[in-house]
Design a protein around this motif. Sequence first.
Motif: not given
Length: 153
Positions: A32-33, A35
Amino acid sequence: MQKFRELLKFKYTWRSYQQKFLDGFQSHIKDEHLHVVAPPGSGKTILGLEILIRIGKPTLVLAPTLTIRNQWRSRLLDFFAVHKDFNEYSLDLKKPSLITFSTYQSLFALTKSFDENEKQQLLDFITSHGIKTLVLDEAHHLKNEWWQCLYHL
């Protein structure tokens, strides 16, 4: 999520490296992250919009300047809005919509407008408006005081 899919769809063909990234999207987002780091002009904003559509939850996009905030809105309308009259977005943080575009400075100002326990009140505000996804654009440009409210979120 259905609402996003009905209203927003990429109108063009993905660049090969964008398609490769999107093909692996589910594995990229497991924790759930996410970059995304890429050179200027490589389509990070377009990818960001596709990502928030795929996630399908009310989203707050934060940018360092009004120009970049407006770029997000422009790319959404030009590249994704299926209907010309798409209006499920907001540029006003105090009146969020399905997708809300704002600036870090506006988030900081909103936080400072609360009285005691401002960080909890900010979290309550975000929660009460159903915002589930947070996009931080150009986060490396943040001023120190802007980070304070983000840490709590």
